[in-house]
Design an enzyme around this catalytic site. Structure first.
Site, PDB file in Angstrom:
ATOM      1  N   LYS A 269      25.253  -3.713  -0.751  1.00  0.00           N
ATOM      2  CA  LYS A 269      26.755  -3.567  -0.425  1.00  0.00           C
ATOM      3  C   LYS A 269      27.236  -2.849   0.328  1.00  0.00           C
ATOM      4  CE  LYS A 269      26.253  -2.830  -5.628  1.00  0.00           C
ATOM      5  NZ  LYS A 269      26.126  -1.661  -6.496  1.00  0.00           N
TER       6      LYS A 269
ATOM      7  N   ARG B 229      10.939   3.876   3.483  1.00  0.00           N
ATOM      8  CA  ARG B 229      10.626   3.121   4.747  1.00  0.00           C
ATOM      9  C   ARG B 229      11.834   2.214   5.065  1.00  0.00           C
ATOM     10  NH1 ARG B 229       5.738  -1.002   4.513  1.00  0.00           N
ATOM     11  NH2 ARG B 229       4.452   0.897   5.082  1.00  0.00           N
TER      12      ARG B 229
ATOM     13  N   HIS C 114       4.531   5.733  11.660  1.00  0.00           N
ATOM     14  CA  HIS C 114       4.003   5.537  10.279  1.00  0.00           C
ATOM     15  C   HIS C 114       3.232   6.764   9.964  1.00  0.00           C
ATOM     16  CE1 HIS C 114       3.064   3.868   6.486  1.00  0.00           C
ATOM     17  NE2 HIS C 114       2.628   2.788   6.761  1.00  0.00           N
TER      18      HIS C 114
ATOM     19  N   ARG D  70       0.785  -1.310  -0.110  1.00  0.00           N
ATOM     20  CA  ARG D  70      -0.194   0.050  -0.055  1.00  0.00           C
ATOM     21  C   ARG D  70       0.950   1.215   0.093  1.00  0.00           C
ATOM     22  NH1 ARG D  70      -2.715  -3.694   1.636  1.00  0.00           N
ATOM     23  NH2 ARG D  70      -0.834  -4.235   2.807  1.00  0.00           N
ATOM     24  N   THR D  71       1.706   1.296   0.918  1.00  0.00           N
ATOM     25  CA  THR D  71       2.423   2.751   1.063  1.00  0.00           C
ATOM     26  C   THR D  71       3.152   2.959  -0.189  1.00  0.00           C
ATOM     27  OG1 THR D  71       2.442   2.135   3.412  1.00  0.00           O
ATOM     28  CG2 THR D  71       3.867   3.962   2.828  1.00  0.00           C
TER      29      THR D  71
END
Ligand code: CP
Length: 315
Positions: free
Chosen positions: A80, A101, A129, A51-52
């Site tokens: 890396k 995120r 959030h 969703r986000t």
């Protein structure tokens, strides 16, 4: 330059403005379809999302902008060993705004310190959030008509559920909101939310274990999944994951006007047949998230399409 790290980065008045703008976008999307022409949104997702990430991308595309980004740490140079600080310095040269995120609490904040573009916290570990909270507030406002004087039950994993932490922090600023915190002992709300947010603000709240007992008094039921990815051992997760399952039978205990929200994804905590109940609003909530993210992108980029947007009054 302004970032979005926490719902508290915005005053109640500014949240009213975002909700008003989102409602205007939803009502008249054509007015905004070129608002971000020539602008680019980078989505830097070090943790899974449906969703986000996709609603941010949809938001930017609906505003006439473009998107670029990565959907997992493995497909970026984080694999890396690159730091978020170095990554955002580079992304700043490629995009105009970034939604990030990360599984580590505070990582988007670290990125924001080195960024030359607005950074939006799209979820950091078990911490915050904020854009889910904006979607939750916008949905509650549109469905019950206000953000004050109602009772909300938050049920499930209140320990690791970042959406719950952000939502409580945002809602204590509105008068007359009563919180019923429904969880097993092991998944109670962390003390930094209980003491520093709920107690300090003087909010009315109680902590209970029974969803059935809580149901009749609720105006909003906010269900959450048990956050498997934040458990240290599988055994505890398996023991707790099905502690609360909202069923059609349980819905009989609720008011006719109660709405059910869930940030999604759902695992097992809402039976699928509850979806047919007119009070089940979690898919509406996911839909509304696009409009509030459009409003946020416009606001952080300082783009004003219509200065005469009506503002909701929640005070
Ligand atoms: N609500 C939410 O954050 O969903 P995703 O994890 O799919 O982005």
């Amino acid at each position: 330059m302004r970032h979005c790290m926490s719902p508290l980065d915005f005053s109640v008045e500014e949240i009213d403005e975002l909700i008003g703008l989102a409602a205007d976008i939803e009502a008249d999307p054509a007015k905004y379809e070129k608002a971000c022409a020539g602008k680019r949104l980078a989505t830097c997702f070090y943790e899974p999302s449906t969703r986000t990430r996709l609603s941010f991308e949809s938001a930017m595309l609906r505003l006439g902008g473009a998107t670029l980004g990565f959907a997992s740490a493995d497909s970026s140079s984080a694999a890396k060993g690159e730091s978020v600080s170095d990554t955002i310095r580079v992304i700043s040269a490629y995009a105009d705004i970034c939604a990030m995120r990360h599984p580590k609490e505070g990582a988007p904040f670290v990125a924001a310190q080195k960024s030359e573009i607005p950074v939006i916290n799209a979820g950091d570990g078990g911490h915050n959030h904020p854009t889910q909270t904006l979607a939750d507030l916008s949905t509650i406002h549109s469905l019950i008509g206000r953000l004050d004087h109602f009772t909300i039950g938050l049920c499930g994993d209140l320990k690791f559920g970042r959406t719950v932490h952000s939502l409580i922090s945002a809602l204590v600023r509105y008068s007359g909101v009563r919180f019923v915190l429904i969880s097993p002992e092991e998944l109670r709300i962390p003390s930094y939310i209980r003491e520093d947010v709920l107690v300090r603000s003087g909010a009315a709240f109680e902590e209970v274990e029974s969803l059935d007992d809580a149901m009749p008094s609720l105006d909003v039921l906010y269900m959450t999944r048990v956050q498997k990815e934040r458990f240290f051992n599988e055994e505890d997760y398996v023991r707790l994951k099905d502690r609360y399952i909202l069923t059609r039978e349980k819905m009989k205990l609720a008011k006719d006007s109660m709405i059910v929200l869930h940030p999604l994804p759902r695992v097992n905590e809402i039976a699928v047949d509850v979806d047919d109940d007119p009070r089940a609003m979690y898919f509406t909530q996911a839909k509304k998230a696009v409009f509030i993210r459009m409003a946020l992108i416009l606001t952080l980029l300082g783009i004003h399409v219509d200065p005469s947007i009506p503002q909701p009054d929640n005070r």
